[in-house]
Design an enzyme around this catalytic site. Sequence first.
Site, PDB file in Angstrom:
ATOM      1  N   ARG A  34      20.906  26.562   5.761  1.00 32.44           N
ATOM      2  CA  ARG A  34      20.843  27.835   5.005  1.00 32.44           C
ATOM      3  C   ARG A  34      22.093  28.599   4.494  1.00 32.44           C
ATOM      4  O   ARG A  34      22.288  29.275   3.802  1.00 32.44           O
ATOM      5  CB  ARG A  34      19.843  28.739   5.818  1.00 32.44           C
ATOM      6  CG  ARG A  34      18.830  28.179   5.801  1.00 32.44           C
ATOM      7  CD  ARG A  34      17.593  29.096   6.700  1.00 32.44           C
ATOM      8  NE  ARG A  34      16.362  28.804   6.642  1.00 32.44           N
ATOM      9  CZ  ARG A  34      15.324  28.892   7.483  1.00 32.44           C
ATOM     10  NH1 ARG A  34      15.562  29.692   8.625  1.00 32.44           N
ATOM     11  NH2 ARG A  34      14.216  28.844   7.169  1.00 32.44           N
ATOM     12  N   LYS A 217      -5.048  21.038   7.577  1.00 31.33           N
ATOM     13  CA  LYS A 217      -6.356  21.971   7.383  1.00 31.33           C
ATOM     14  C   LYS A 217      -6.387  22.171   5.892  1.00 31.33           C
ATOM     15  O   LYS A 217      -5.475  22.737   5.336  1.00 31.33           O
ATOM     16  CB  LYS A 217      -6.422  23.039   8.417  1.00 31.33           C
ATOM     17  CG  LYS A 217      -6.376  22.414   9.937  1.00 31.33           C
ATOM     18  CD  LYS A 217      -6.405  23.559  10.709  1.00 31.33           C
ATOM     19  CE  LYS A 217      -6.647  23.500  11.952  1.00 31.33           C
ATOM     20  NZ  LYS A 217      -6.766  24.499  12.806  1.00 31.33           N
ATOM     21  N   GLY A 374       7.485  23.503   4.370  1.00 26.70           N
ATOM     22  CA  GLY A 374       7.434  22.880   5.859  1.00 26.70           C
ATOM     23  C   GLY A 374       7.522  21.445   6.177  1.00 26.70           C
ATOM     24  O   GLY A 374       8.361  20.880   5.549  1.00 26.70           O
ATOM     25  N   GLY A 397       7.279  29.571   3.685  1.00 29.76           N
ATOM     26  CA  GLY A 397       6.103  30.478   3.681  1.00 29.76           C
ATOM     27  C   GLY A 397       6.187  31.204   2.404  1.00 29.76           C
ATOM     28  O   GLY A 397       5.296  31.261   1.446  1.00 29.76           O
TER      29      GLY A 397
HETATM   30  P1  AMP Z   1       0.569  21.715   7.570  1.00 35.66           P
HETATM   31  O1  AMP Z   1       1.209  22.267   8.528  1.00 35.66           O
HETATM   32  O2  AMP Z   1      -0.874  21.913   7.287  1.00 35.66           O
HETATM   33  O3  AMP Z   1       1.128  21.197   6.327  1.00 35.66           O
HETATM   34  O4  AMP Z   1       0.161  19.952   8.440  1.00 35.66           O
HETATM   35  C1  AMP Z   1       1.337  19.289   8.604  1.00 35.66           C
HETATM   36  C2  AMP Z   1       0.742  18.356   9.872  1.00 35.66           C
HETATM   37  O5  AMP Z   1      -0.475  17.695   9.475  1.00 35.66           O
HETATM   38  C3  AMP Z   1       1.758  17.610  10.451  1.00 35.66           C
HETATM   39  O6  AMP Z   1       2.044  17.740  11.684  1.00 35.66           O
HETATM   40  C4  AMP Z   1       0.859  15.962  10.338  1.00 35.66           C
HETATM   41  O7  AMP Z   1       1.195  15.197  11.392  1.00 35.66           O
HETATM   42  C5  AMP Z   1      -0.485  16.629  10.178  1.00 35.66           C
HETATM   43  N1  AMP Z   1      -1.666  15.494   9.656  1.00 35.66           N
HETATM   44  C6  AMP Z   1      -1.389  14.878   8.446  1.00 35.66           C
HETATM   45  N2  AMP Z   1      -2.270  13.874   8.431  1.00 35.66           N
HETATM   46  C7  AMP Z   1      -3.254  14.120   9.387  1.00 35.66           C
HETATM   47  C8  AMP Z   1      -4.188  13.319   9.932  1.00 35.66           C
HETATM   48  N3  AMP Z   1      -5.075  12.522   9.220  1.00 35.66           N
HETATM   49  N4  AMP Z   1      -4.863  13.584  11.201  1.00 35.66           N
HETATM   50  C9  AMP Z   1      -4.207  14.420  11.875  1.00 35.66           C
HETATM   51  N5  AMP Z   1      -3.065  15.270  11.396  1.00 35.66           N
HETATM   52  C10 AMP Z   1      -2.550  15.096  10.450  1.00 35.66           C
END
Ligand code: AMP
Length: 416
Positions: A34, A217, A374, A397
């Site tokens: 940064r 999610k 992220g 974010g």
């Molecule tokens: P996010 O913070 O929502 O962008 O999600 C990132 C996280 O999603 C990472 O830590 C990944 O390990 C997790 N992730 C991705 N695919 C899967 C999956 N099929 N099952 C469980 N976790 C997952």
Amino acid sequence: MTIDKFNFSGKRAFVRVDFNVPVDENFNITDDTRIVAAMPTLKKIIADGGRLIIASHMGRPKKNPDPKYSLKHILKHVSTCLGVDVKFAEDCAKAQDAVAALKNGEALLLENVRFYAEEEGKPRGIEKEDPGYEAAKKELKASQKEFAKTLASYADVYVNDAFGTAHRKHASTAVMADFFDAGHKMFGYLMEKEVTAVEKVLNNSKKPVTAIIGGSKVSSKITIIENLLHKVDNLVIVGGMAYTFVLAKGGKVGDSLCEPDQVDTALSILNKADELGVRIVLPTDCLAADRFDNDANTQVVDNNNVPDGWEGMDIGPESAKAMASVIESSKTILWNGPAGVFEFSNFQSGTKAIATAVANATSKNGAFSLVGGGDSVSAVNQFGFADKVSYVSTGGGALLEAIEGKILPGIAAIKG
Ligand code: AMP
């Protein structure tokens, strides 16, 4: 005004940067990305013979001062990067004398602006639910204006180069911009690059446009997906969130990550895509594991029929191939969120395949590719693809809110 056109010679320039860098227990900087990212802006002002006032936050201090979050710890490194012996103002709201002493080509770093609650405009020591919170907030909003006015009084010109905090309406990221006219406020180079990249993907894009959305999610990415449906030709859905779509379509998810309460949302996204003519690309196969562990037993299975006791941890080879073909024929690409549990070495293939396809589209097809938000940034850095895509966003974010279609206060304060 744009930074390139402005001559800072003899001018006092207040630059809001994002120097919120990680430090170890001895306050050594563990990643100076940064700081380095803000250098083109800071160096231009010094080279012009301007008087540079640098402001940033660090961490989430709860008091003033909070030695743990002092910017003093990074002063030496900022001086080294800038090639100038940067001075330090111990109190960012009482820096008038230090500013007045600045000569052309000199620089001053202000202490953490978040040492004052006025920066964020969020009352401290009182919870949202507590009686009196709203009154305290109202009072703080008024003093936030005063604080912003003090900061603005230091300078002739305001430069915002802190994309990472552009989604916050804080004193130094947005409110103080009101004290400068359009000819005396501008984005720094980094902020300009970020804003242009988002523009290129969302509003100024060459077709076909493909967004790859992954991660854990659906619930955390609904607004992004809903906004993107109006912008893209193809929407590739990967990661754990794909299983909510599988369930919505009547498939079997086994023990995969899934949000049954989001099935209706997934269905409405699928219907909306249909209506708008957006092609949704979901995984057809996956690499399933018998437990959430890098050393778990694995098998490639039909993504719509994951056996009980097994969970989909990554997209399978057939999905990777089909998705690569969609990505490689795109002219504009946005990627947010990994295709699988890429933190585990045995479940990285899908994310690597996506990264490769994005890189190929960029180099071979002349596509514009933006990676941000992220974990996908960690993934491209980890796999060595950062310089093979068009742009890797520095704002987590802030980027997510920009692709949700929100107007970021830090951008609006300059653009009007
Ligand atoms: P996010 O913070 O929502 O962008 O999600 C990132 C996280 O999603 C990472 O830590 C990944 O390990 C997790 N992730 C991705 N695919 C899967 C999956 N099929 N099952 C469980 N976790 C997952």
